[in-house]
Design a protein around this motif. Structure first.
Motif, PDB file in Angstrom:
ATOM      1  N   CYS A 121       0.824  -1.214   0.000  1.00 19.32           N
ATOM      2  CA  CYS A 121       0.000   0.000   0.000  1.00 19.32           C
ATOM      3  C   CYS A 121       0.857   1.264   0.000  1.00 19.32           C
ATOM      4  O   CYS A 121       0.497   2.274  -0.607  1.00 19.32           O
ATOM      5  CB  CYS A 121      -0.922  -0.002   1.213  1.00 19.32           C
ATOM      6  N   GLY A 122       1.995   1.207   0.693  1.00 21.91           N
ATOM      7  CA  GLY A 122       2.846   2.390   0.773  1.00 21.91           C
ATOM      8  C   GLY A 122       3.367   2.845  -0.572  1.00 21.91           C
ATOM      9  O   GLY A 122       3.661   4.033  -0.773  1.00 21.91           O
ATOM     10  N   ALA A 123       3.479   1.910  -1.521  1.00 21.32           N
ATOM     11  CA  ALA A 123       3.948   2.282  -2.860  1.00 21.32           C
ATOM     12  C   ALA A 123       2.922   3.151  -3.575  1.00 21.32           C
ATOM     13  O   ALA A 123       3.268   4.151  -4.217  1.00 21.32           O
ATOM     14  CB  ALA A 123       4.248   1.031  -3.675  1.00 21.32           C
ATOM     15  N   TYR A 124       1.644   2.786  -3.469  1.00 25.34           N
ATOM     16  CA  TYR A 124       0.591   3.603  -4.082  1.00 25.34           C
ATOM     17  C   TYR A 124       0.559   4.996  -3.457  1.00 25.34           C
ATOM     18  O   TYR A 124       0.405   6.006  -4.150  1.00 25.34           O
ATOM     19  CB  TYR A 124      -0.770   2.938  -3.896  1.00 25.34           C
ATOM     20  N   GLU A 125       0.683   5.040  -2.122  1.00 31.68           N
ATOM     21  CA  GLU A 125       0.680   6.332  -1.435  1.00 31.68           C
ATOM     22  C   GLU A 125       1.877   7.173  -1.860  1.00 31.68           C
ATOM     23  O   GLU A 125       1.756   8.389  -2.035  1.00 31.68           O
ATOM     24  CB  GLU A 125       0.693   6.102   0.075  1.00 31.68           C
ATOM     25  N   SER A 126       3.018   6.535  -2.051  1.00 36.03           N
ATOM     26  CA  SER A 126       4.215   7.254  -2.475  1.00 36.03           C
ATOM     27  C   SER A 126       4.034   7.836  -3.866  1.00 36.03           C
ATOM     28  O   SER A 126       4.405   8.987  -4.125  1.00 36.03           O
ATOM     29  CB  SER A 126       5.429   6.314  -2.453  1.00 36.03           C
ATOM     30  N   VAL A 127       3.469   7.055  -4.784  1.00 38.93           N
ATOM     31  CA  VAL A 127       3.214   7.560  -6.135  1.00 38.93           C
ATOM     32  C   VAL A 127       2.270   8.746  -6.071  1.00 38.93           C
ATOM     33  O   VAL A 127       2.483   9.775  -6.724  1.00 38.93           O
ATOM     34  CB  VAL A 127       2.624   6.451  -7.029  1.00 38.93           C
ATOM     35  N   SER A 128       1.216   8.625  -5.278  1.00 42.60           N
ATOM     36  CA  SER A 128       0.245   9.712  -5.164  1.00 42.60           C
ATOM     37  C   SER A 128       0.884  10.978  -4.617  1.00 42.60           C
ATOM     38  O   SER A 128       0.525  12.090  -5.019  1.00 42.60           O
ATOM     39  CB  SER A 128      -0.913   9.275  -4.262  1.00 42.60           C
ATOM     40  N   ALA A 129       1.841  10.814  -3.706  1.00 43.29           N
ATOM     41  CA  ALA A 129       2.534  11.964  -3.122  1.00 43.29           C
ATOM     42  C   ALA A 129       3.696  12.451  -3.978  1.00 43.29           C
ATOM     43  O   ALA A 129       4.311  13.475  -3.668  1.00 43.29           O
ATOM     44  CB  ALA A 129       3.054  11.607  -1.730  1.00 43.29           C
ATOM     45  N   GLY A 130       4.020  11.730  -5.048  1.00 39.07           N
ATOM     46  CA  GLY A 130       5.133  12.121  -5.913  1.00 39.07           C
ATOM     47  C   GLY A 130       6.486  11.850  -5.294  1.00 39.07           C
ATOM     48  O   GLY A 130       7.448  12.581  -5.546  1.00 39.07           O
ATOM     49  N   LYS A 131       6.582  10.767  -4.504  1.00 42.18           N
ATOM     50  CA  LYS A 131       7.835  10.441  -3.822  1.00 42.18           C
ATOM     51  C   LYS A 131       8.428   9.145  -4.376  1.00 42.18           C
ATOM     52  O   LYS A 131       7.735   8.128  -4.466  1.00 42.18           O
ATOM     53  CB  LYS A 131       7.593  10.264  -2.312  1.00 42.18           C
ATOM     54  N   PRO A 132       9.697   9.161  -4.756  1.00 40.81           N
ATOM     55  CA  PRO A 132      10.357   7.906  -5.154  1.00 40.81           C
ATOM     56  C   PRO A 132      10.283   6.897  -4.012  1.00 40.81           C
ATOM     57  O   PRO A 132      10.248   7.267  -2.836  1.00 40.81           O
ATOM     58  CB  PRO A 132      11.802   8.330  -5.424  1.00 40.81           C
ATOM     59  N   VAL A 133      10.288   5.605  -4.361  1.00 38.25           N
ATOM     60  CA  VAL A 133      10.089   4.586  -3.335  1.00 38.25           C
ATOM     61  C   VAL A 133      11.045   3.422  -3.561  1.00 38.25           C
ATOM     62  O   VAL A 133      11.287   3.013  -4.691  1.00 38.25           O
ATOM     63  CB  VAL A 133       8.612   4.110  -3.326  1.00 38.25           C
ATOM     64  N   LEU A 134      11.590   2.917  -2.456  1.00 33.92           N
ATOM     65  CA  LEU A 134      12.431   1.723  -2.472  1.00 33.92           C
ATOM     66  C   LEU A 134      11.555   0.528  -2.138  1.00 33.92           C
ATOM     67  O   LEU A 134      10.923   0.485  -1.074  1.00 33.92           O
ATOM     68  CB  LEU A 134      13.561   1.852  -1.446  1.00 33.92           C
ATOM     69  N   LEU A 135      11.498  -0.453  -3.064  1.00 32.88           N
ATOM     70  CA  LEU A 135      10.600  -1.593  -2.944  1.00 32.88           C
ATOM     71  C   LEU A 135      11.356  -2.912  -3.045  1.00 32.88           C
ATOM     72  O   LEU A 135      12.450  -2.967  -3.613  1.00 32.88           O
ATOM     73  CB  LEU A 135       9.548  -1.548  -4.056  1.00 32.88           C
ATOM     74  N   SER A 136      10.733  -3.961  -2.530  1.00 29.47           N
ATOM     75  CA  SER A 136      11.280  -5.311  -2.698  1.00 29.47           C
ATOM     76  C   SER A 136      11.235  -5.694  -4.171  1.00 29.47           C
ATOM     77  O   SER A 136      10.297  -5.361  -4.892  1.00 29.47           O
ATOM     78  CB  SER A 136      10.469  -6.314  -1.878  1.00 29.47           C
ATOM     79  N   ASP A 137      12.251  -6.412  -4.598  1.00 24.28           N
ATOM     80  CA  ASP A 137      12.386  -6.770  -6.018  1.00 24.28           C
ATOM     81  C   ASP A 137      11.538  -7.999  -6.322  1.00 24.28           C
ATOM     82  O   ASP A 137      11.998  -9.140  -6.228  1.00 24.28           O
ATOM     83  CB  ASP A 137      13.856  -7.036  -6.343  1.00 24.28           C
ATOM     84  N   THR A 138      10.270  -7.763  -6.673  1.00 25.48           N
ATOM     85  CA  THR A 138       9.361  -8.846  -7.049  1.00 25.48           C
ATOM     86  C   THR A 138       8.755  -8.532  -8.412  1.00 25.48           C
ATOM     87  O   THR A 138       8.669  -7.376  -8.820  1.00 25.48           O
ATOM     88  CB  THR A 138       8.229  -9.012  -6.025  1.00 25.48           C
ATOM     89  N   LYS A 139       8.321  -9.570  -9.091  1.00 31.93           N
ATOM     90  CA  LYS A 139       7.758  -9.411 -10.430  1.00 31.93           C
ATOM     91  C   LYS A 139       6.522  -8.515 -10.446  1.00 31.93           C
ATOM     92  O   LYS A 139       6.423  -7.601 -11.285  1.00 31.93           O
ATOM     93  CB  LYS A 139       7.441 -10.784 -11.029  1.00 31.93           C
ATOM     94  N   PRO A 140       5.545  -8.704  -9.540  1.00 31.59           N
ATOM     95  CA  PRO A 140       4.364  -7.824  -9.570  1.00 31.59           C
ATOM     96  C   PRO A 140       4.705  -6.355  -9.346  1.00 31.59           C
ATOM     97  O   PRO A 140       4.129  -5.473  -9.993  1.00 31.59           O
ATOM     98  CB  PRO A 140       3.489  -8.379  -8.439  1.00 31.59           C
ATOM     99  N   GLN A 141       5.643  -6.093  -8.444  1.00 33.10           N
ATOM    100  CA  GLN A 141       5.965  -4.692  -8.156  1.00 33.10           C
ATOM    101  C   GLN A 141       6.751  -4.055  -9.301  1.00 33.10           C
ATOM    102  O   GLN A 141       6.519  -2.887  -9.654  1.00 33.10           O
ATOM    103  CB  GLN A 141       6.714  -4.587  -6.824  1.00 33.10           C
ATOM    104  N   ARG A 142       7.662  -4.789  -9.894  1.00 34.99           N
ATOM    105  CA  ARG A 142       8.388  -4.253 -11.057  1.00 34.99           C
ATOM    106  C   ARG A 142       7.430  -3.952 -12.205  1.00 34.99           C
ATOM    107  O   ARG A 142       7.603  -2.968 -12.924  1.00 34.99           O
ATOM    108  CB  ARG A 142       9.466  -5.229 -11.525  1.00 34.99           C
ATOM    109  N   ALA A 143       6.419  -4.797 -12.383  1.00 32.71           N
ATOM    110  CA  ALA A 143       5.485  -4.611 -13.490  1.00 32.71           C
ATOM    111  C   ALA A 143       4.615  -3.381 -13.286  1.00 32.71           C
ATOM    112  O   ALA A 143       4.287  -2.676 -14.251  1.00 32.71           O
ATOM    113  CB  ALA A 143       4.609  -5.852 -13.648  1.00 32.71           C
ATOM    114  N   TYR A 144       4.245  -3.084 -12.042  1.00 32.48           N
ATOM    115  CA  TYR A 144       3.307  -1.981 -11.798  1.00 32.48           C
ATOM    116  C   TYR A 144       4.016  -0.656 -11.540  1.00 32.48           C
ATOM    117  O   TYR A 144       3.599   0.385 -12.052  1.00 32.48           O
ATOM    118  CB  TYR A 144       2.387  -2.321 -10.621  1.00 32.48           C
ATOM    119  N   PHE A 145       5.079  -0.687 -10.754  1.00 33.84           N
ATOM    120  CA  PHE A 145       5.787   0.547 -10.401  1.00 33.84           C
ATOM    121  C   PHE A 145       7.066   0.643 -11.236  1.00 33.84           C
ATOM    122  O   PHE A 145       8.173   0.535 -10.721  1.00 33.84           O
ATOM    123  CB  PHE A 145       6.087   0.572  -8.903  1.00 33.84           C
ATOM    124  N   TYR A 146       6.891   0.839 -12.530  1.00 31.87           N
ATOM    125  CA  TYR A 146       7.990   0.721 -13.477  1.00 31.87           C
ATOM    126  C   TYR A 146       8.752   2.028 -13.692  1.00 31.87           C
ATOM    127  O   TYR A 146       9.709   2.064 -14.468  1.00 31.87           O
ATOM    128  CB  TYR A 146       7.467   0.194 -14.824  1.00 31.87           C
TER     129      TYR A 146
END
Length: 336
Positions: free
Chosen positions: A255-280
């Motif tokens: 959820c924090g990734a969506y909030e970060s995008v909405s706030a315009g903040k770069p985000v450090l995420l775990s390297d997983t296939k679903p997250q790479r596909a969505y937060f590209y």
């Protein structure tokens, strides 16, 4: 009973306050009911919440009910009501609503399977989870978290949080709930390597940590904020330089990734296939080891300005996709 071609006779029920429920219900135009009962004991919360939920359903007489799992108790209750009152049930299943690994896991997972097989639809965030739902006999619908509309920012002041201007350090906002799937100990170890360049601020109840925390042993640039209310949380989000939201789950969109995008903040995420596909764009990906997180932080620092611009582009692209897919998603539930 003839149902309408829209969701005008629908309600969304949750037994907690959570950003996804708010953004998804607003996106679909479904009234949201957050049924919470503060600091009551678990038994009292379940009894009172169940009674309130049943009264709500009887009063509103909906054609469609959306319910969050967890809570599995909420989902079982609404499933029983759907069979009795003949409305369509759509369960928004978070990861633990598909596969639970905590206490009473056998019972909870049995209930999860019953919910999945007997609900009209199960909403999940990505294709992998949709395949899991299908394998369990359910009918999945994919709906990534709609980007939340964040409240206007106010200056944050909590537990010594200060945007580091005098010492020129960057601020990393670590979005943590101290769950078992979060590599917080590794993150803290990695943070110690950046004492001269980054201050790390952790949210959430750190007393839930599965490892021992000694205030005296914490790196000087690691700050534990504890639980903060929503106003302070979103202020911290708006004031930081970048965010961190890590999980060891391979199939989770945090959820924090969506909030970060909405706030315009770069985000450090775990390297997983679903997250790479969505937060590209605008995100940096790392393994959840101390060394992997350290490498990710170095990459974030190296390309911070570019990531800040890229995350804004990603936000615009996601919002455009959300507009295009809304009507089709609703028709998947209501029919043409």
């Amino acid at each position: 009973m003839k149902k309408g071609s829209d969701l005008s006779r629908s309600i969304w029920i949750t037994w907690e306050r959570q950003t996804r429920n708010r953004s998804a219900s607003k996106y679909l135009g479904v009234p949201l009911w957050e049924i919470t009962h503060g600091q009551s004991s678990a038994l009292v919360r379940y009894v009172v919440s169940s009674y309130t939920t049943f009264k709500l359903i009887m009063r509103r007489k909906p054609h469609y009910v959306f319910a969050q799992n967890p809570s599995v108790v909420l989902s079982v209750l609404v499933l029983a009501c759907s069979k009795l009152l003949r409305f369509s049930l759509i369960v928004d299943a978070h990861n633990t609503g598909i596969h639970y690994e905590g206490r009473f896991n056998r019972l909870v997972n049995l209930l999860n399977r019953i919910i999945i097989r007997n609900s009209n639809f199960i909403i999940v965030t990505n294709e992998h989870m949709a395949n899991v739902v299908s394998s369990k006999g359910g009918k999945p619908l994919i709906l990534p978290d709609p980007l939340p509309v964040l409240p206007a920012s106010k200056s944050a002041s909590v537990n010594g949080f200060i945007r580091s201007k005098t010492d020129k350090k960057l601020t990393a906002f670590c979005i943590t709930s101290w769950g078992e799937d979060e590599p917080i100990e590794a993150l803290m170890a990695a943070a110690e390597m950046f004492t001269n360049s980054i201050n790390f601020y952790f949210t959430g109840n750190y007393r839930k940590a599965i490892f021992k925390i000694s205030a005296e042993a914490l790196p000087e640039n690691v700050h534990l904020l504890g639980f903060v209310d929503e106003e302070v949380y979103f202020s911290l989000l708006s004031e930081c330089n970048f965010t961190i939201d890590l999980t060891t789950r391979a199939d989770c969109l945090v959820c924090g990734a969506y909030e970060s995008v909405s706030a315009g903040k770069p985000v450090l995420l775990s390297d997983t296939k679903p997250q790479r596909a969505y937060f590209y764009k605008g995100a940096v990906f790392c393994s959840t080891t101390c060394g992997g997180i350290q490498s990710g932080l170095n990459e974030m620092l190296k390309d911070l300005d570019q990531n800040q611009e890229s995350i804004k582009l990603l936000k615009a692209e996601i919002l455009e996709r959300e507009e295009l897919r809304r009507d089709g998603f609703i028709c998947s539930i209501t029919g043409p």
